[in-house]
Design an enzyme around this catalytic site. Structure first.
Site, short mmCIF file in Angstrom:
data_model
loop_
_atom_site.label_atom_id
_atom_site.label_comp_id
_atom_site.label_asym_id
_atom_site.label_seq_id
_atom_site.Cartn_x
_atom_site.Cartn_y
_atom_site.Cartn_z
N LYS A 1 34.15 18.54 32.87
CA LYS A 1 34.96 18.40 31.71
C LYS A 1 36.96 18.59 31.51
CE LYS A 1 31.97 19.58 27.71
NZ LYS A 1 31.67 18.20 27.13
N ASP B 1 29.14 36.40 31.09
CA ASP B 1 30.00 35.85 32.39
C ASP B 1 29.02 35.82 33.95
OD1 ASP B 1 29.39 38.80 33.04
OD2 ASP B 1 31.34 39.02 33.42
N ARG C 1 31.30 30.38 40.27
CA ARG C 1 31.28 31.51 40.45
C ARG C 1 30.26 32.03 40.03
NH1 ARG C 1 31.00 34.80 37.42
NH2 ARG C 1 32.02 36.20 36.92
N ARG D 1 36.96 28.69 36.72
CA ARG D 1 38.27 29.10 37.16
C ARG D 1 39.65 28.53 37.25
NH1 ARG D 1 39.14 33.89 40.75
NH2 ARG D 1 38.08 35.68 39.38
N LYS E 1 26.54 46.15 35.24
CA LYS E 1 27.18 45.66 34.13
C LYS E 1 26.03 46.48 33.18
CE LYS E 1 30.52 42.96 31.70
NZ LYS E 1 31.07 41.37 31.83
N GLU F 1 31.99 31.77 31.79
CA GLU F 1 32.73 32.93 30.63
C GLU F 1 34.34 31.68 31.67
OE1 GLU F 1 34.90 36.96 31.92
OE2 GLU F 1 34.99 36.03 33.43
N HIS G 1 41.10 33.97 29.22
CA HIS G 1 39.46 34.13 28.96
C HIS G 1 38.90 33.82 27.86
CE1 HIS G 1 39.66 38.45 32.14
NE2 HIS G 1 40.66 36.91 32.22
N ARG H 1 26.18 50.41 32.79
CA ARG H 1 26.69 50.63 33.09
C ARG H 1 26.90 49.73 31.58
NH1 ARG H 1 30.60 47.73 35.96
NH2 ARG H 1 31.93 46.10 33.62
N ALA I 1 46.75 38.75 40.69
CA ALA I 1 45.58 38.94 40.61
C ALA I 1 44.68 38.84 41.76
CB ALA I 1 45.04 37.65 39.62
#
Ligand code: 0O2
Length: 228
Positions: free
Chosen positions: A50, A102, A73, A107, A83, A169, A150, A86, A181
């Site tokens: 896209k 995610d 990725r 990106r 995650k 994401e 994001h 956590r 970054a």
């Protein structure tokens, strides 16, 4: 956000995290997991295509490409596990699908700040895309100076016998935001290294300089565009 995990790599990662016996007796689970990861790879391909289509179309009108690069990725097995732990969530395949937004990441590095919003708006207008969540760290940078837009979106993938909505994401940022970054990530992110105040301030100053660079380049682009 560069590596593309294949099924064999996923198995290798699982093998390194869990023992052989456990992997053997959890074969159906492994197959389910690999299937889910394949679906996420398909969803990333959809989103990447896209953006490539939008880049092609906008390049005709603008006489330049708004997209500098696209990286995809899949989150590593270990990062997924960390995650979930956590967030005190179940360590199951369905929990990954329900709770982690995610797993599939795309990106998009753009030339100018305006391109970020132009591309995001064009994508979100498409009738097969559903916006799940948006975090605008460009308008509201993180306290350390991190900037990016994001988006969590849902995109359908068309399989042989079903159509399946998958979450992806998307991080949209400029070249300047991406450089900051990437360097900050190398220096600190996910490491247990705590910067002292002087170093944190220096990083923030670098982020402010990169924001100034973006604003100045955007102004130059405006002049060039309006003269044509
Ligand atoms: P990866 O995949 O290695 O990049 P939430 O998902 O809402 O529970 P989270 O995960 O903090 O909370 O979401 P957020 O804030 O949207 O950030 C997610 C991703 O943005 C991170 O992925 C980074 O890629 C990037 N990011 C966020 N903050 C920073 C920052 O301060 N510096 C840098 N360099 N990148 C940042 P992950 O989870 O690290 O994994």
């Amino acid at each position: 956000m560069s590596e593309q995990l294949t099924s064999a790599e996923i198995k290798k990662q699982l093998d390194s995290v869990f023992s052989d016996e456990l992997v053997e007796c959890t074969k159906p689970l492994l197959q389910n997991f690999q299937k889910l990861m394949a679906y996420y790879r398909c969803a990333m391909m959809e989103i990447e295509t896209k953006f490539n289509v939008l880049d092609e179309e906008f390049s005709l009108a603008l006489d330049r490409n708004p997209i500098n690069s696209i990286k995809t990725r899949l989150k590593s097995v270990n990062s997924m596990r960390e995650k979930l732990k956590r967030k005190k969530l179940d360590l199951t395949v369905s929990s990954v699908e329900e709770n982690l937004y995610d797993v599939a990441g795309v990106r998009v590095v753009c030339s100018f700040p305006d391109d970020v919003y132009m591309l995001a708006n064009a994508l979100l207008k498409q009738d097969d895309i559903t916006l799940v969540e948006a975090k605008d760290y460009i308008k509201n940078p993180k306290p350390n100076g991190y900037r990016s837009l994001h988006l969590i979106v849902e995109v359908p993938i068309f399989l042989a016998h079903e159509k399946k909505p998958m979450k992806v994401e998307i991080q949209l940022r400029t070249i300047a935001m991406d450089s900051w970054a990437s360097l900050e990530h190398q220096l600190r992110y996910k490491k247990d290294y705590n910067f002292d105040e002087r170093m944190a301030n220096e990083l923030l100053r670098c982020a402010e300089l990169s924001a100034e660079l973006d604003a100045r380049m955007d102004a130059l682009r405006d002049i060039v565009q309006n003269e044509n």
